[in-house]
Structures are given as C-alpha cells and as structure tokens.
Design a protein around this motif. Sequence first.
Motif, PDB file in Angstrom:
ATOM      1  N   SER A 125       0.835  -1.211   0.000  1.00  0.00           N
ATOM      2  CA  SER A 125       0.000   0.000   0.000  1.00  0.00           C
ATOM      3  C   SER A 125       0.868   1.258   0.000  1.00  0.00           C
ATOM      4  O   SER A 125       0.541   2.247  -0.677  1.00  0.00           O
ATOM      5  CB  SER A 125      -0.935   0.002   1.212  1.00  0.00           C
ATOM      6  OG  SER A 125      -0.178  -0.087   2.419  1.00  0.00           O
ATOM      7  N   THR A 126       1.967   1.233   0.730  1.00  0.00           N
ATOM      8  CA  THR A 126       2.865   2.393   0.765  1.00  0.00           C
ATOM      9  C   THR A 126       3.527   2.603  -0.593  1.00  0.00           C
ATOM     10  O   THR A 126       3.629   3.732  -1.083  1.00  0.00           O
ATOM     11  CB  THR A 126       3.935   2.201   1.849  1.00  0.00           C
ATOM     12  OG1 THR A 126       3.305   2.030   3.121  1.00  0.00           O
ATOM     13  CG2 THR A 126       4.871   3.398   1.910  1.00  0.00           C
ATOM     14  N   ALA A 127       4.008   1.518  -1.200  1.00  0.00           N
ATOM     15  CA  ALA A 127       4.649   1.625  -2.509  1.00  0.00           C
ATOM     16  C   ALA A 127       3.675   2.153  -3.553  1.00  0.00           C
ATOM     17  O   ALA A 127       4.038   3.009  -4.388  1.00  0.00           O
ATOM     18  CB  ALA A 127       5.197   0.267  -2.927  1.00  0.00           C
ATOM     19  N   LEU A 128       2.427   1.678  -3.522  1.00  0.00           N
ATOM     20  CA  LEU A 128       1.427   2.140  -4.497  1.00  0.00           C
ATOM     21  C   LEU A 128       1.080   3.603  -4.267  1.00  0.00           C
ATOM     22  O   LEU A 128       0.947   4.377  -5.234  1.00  0.00           O
ATOM     23  CB  LEU A 128       0.177   1.275  -4.402  1.00  0.00           C
ATOM     24  CG  LEU A 128      -0.938   1.587  -5.410  1.00  0.00           C
ATOM     25  CD1 LEU A 128      -0.434   1.411  -6.838  1.00  0.00           C
ATOM     26  CD2 LEU A 128      -2.154   0.695  -5.148  1.00  0.00           C
ATOM     27  N   ALA A 129       0.958   4.012  -2.995  1.00  0.00           N
ATOM     28  CA  ALA A 129       0.646   5.417  -2.701  1.00  0.00           C
ATOM     29  C   ALA A 129       1.762   6.338  -3.160  1.00  0.00           C
ATOM     30  O   ALA A 129       1.505   7.411  -3.732  1.00  0.00           O
ATOM     31  CB  ALA A 129       0.399   5.576  -1.203  1.00  0.00           C
TER      32      ALA A 129
END
Length: 220
Positions: free
Chosen positions: A160-164
């Motif tokens: 989720s952090t990488a996608l954000a």
Amino acid sequence: MAGGVRRLRGLCALCRVVLFLSQFCILSGGESTEIPPYVMKCPSNGLCSRLPADCIDCTTNFSCIYGKPVTFDCAVKPSVTCDQDFKSQKNFIINMTCRFCWQLPETDYECTNSTSCMTVSCPRQRYPANCTVRDHVHCLGNRTFPKMLYCNWTGGYKWSTALALSITLGGFGADRFYLGQWREGLGKLFSFGGLGIWTLIDVLLIGVGYVGPADGSLYI
C-alpha cells in the motif's frame, strides 16, 4: 621391613573393598539413573493417543491404502506413562490417516526459511528446505524430510505504501527509492517520471505486484 608389610596389607584391604563395591553394583543391576532425553517431551498421565511421536513406538504397515483411515498398535517408550480410558497402560491403539510425512498438509510441519532467494521473479524461485513434522502429528516414514518451497520471506515493505508513493510522488522516483531500486529512482527523478509515461507504467506494475522490493522479498 615391617613398614612394607603394613603397606602391602593395607593395599590388599583396599583391593577387597573395591572388589566388593563392584560386585554390589553388578548384583544391583548397575542401572543408570540418567533420564532419556525424549522424556522431556512426554506429558505424564495424559492420553496415550495424544503423546508426541517421540514418546511412542508403533508397528506400522506401509502397505495401507493412501488417504484411508488406518489403525496401528503402539507402546510407550521406557520411563513414559500415559492413561487410556482412565487406566494407566503401556500398549494402546492409535488411529491416523495412511500417508507419508512428506505428504502431510503444510500446516502439519515446520520448515526452514530462506532470505537469499528472490520471491518476486518469473518464474517464481524455489529453495531447498528441511521440514520437521509437528510433535502431535503421526505419519509414516521419516519425520524430517527435504522439500522445495517457494520463496516467501518479507523484508517489511508494504504494498500500500509503494502504491501510494507511485501515485503521488512517482514522478520523482519516490516509489523506486522506497523499494530499494535507487538506479531506477534516479532515472525517474532526472527524467521527470519519463515525462509521465514511466510513472503511469509503474503505477500499473506496482498495483498488480509485478514490481517488488529490490531484495526480492514479498510485500507485507
């Protein structure tokens, strides 16, 4: 001369004492009081059928039909006590499924893990692991066996952090820097995300999980 005779008599008396003690040990059985190491795994006065496999010896039949219920005659090992139907006994019957240990479900054994293989690769990489059956599970054959497993370790990176980061700051290479891919991050930074094209592609690749951490681990 008299002193030498006394010493000789004293030595003979000592020999008689040593001989007597050795004979006493032989007559008493000479049994060791050392406790077998497997006893530490064996709960006292519990159900015989629930004892760990290291605590019992069973007469197995390897010609049973795979996947079918089977019954084996078992006996507890020396220094182990158990109860069956509220009666202390040494021999009992155990019910299990006919299958070898390496055929058990993954939940019934534990395997060593590897942090040196790539989990994000095509095709997926495998690594050689040594697996051991859990104590309360009974099966046929060796309880420790080798097995090829898929790489499944994680380095703590969040999908989720990488996608954000890819959506918000992907044009500056923040997503690639976060994943440890600093070369690609520098390329995106100085090309302004490939004029937006690289940024859009990375959003798709990270979204589907195709692009992962540089160390080859899985996302959390």
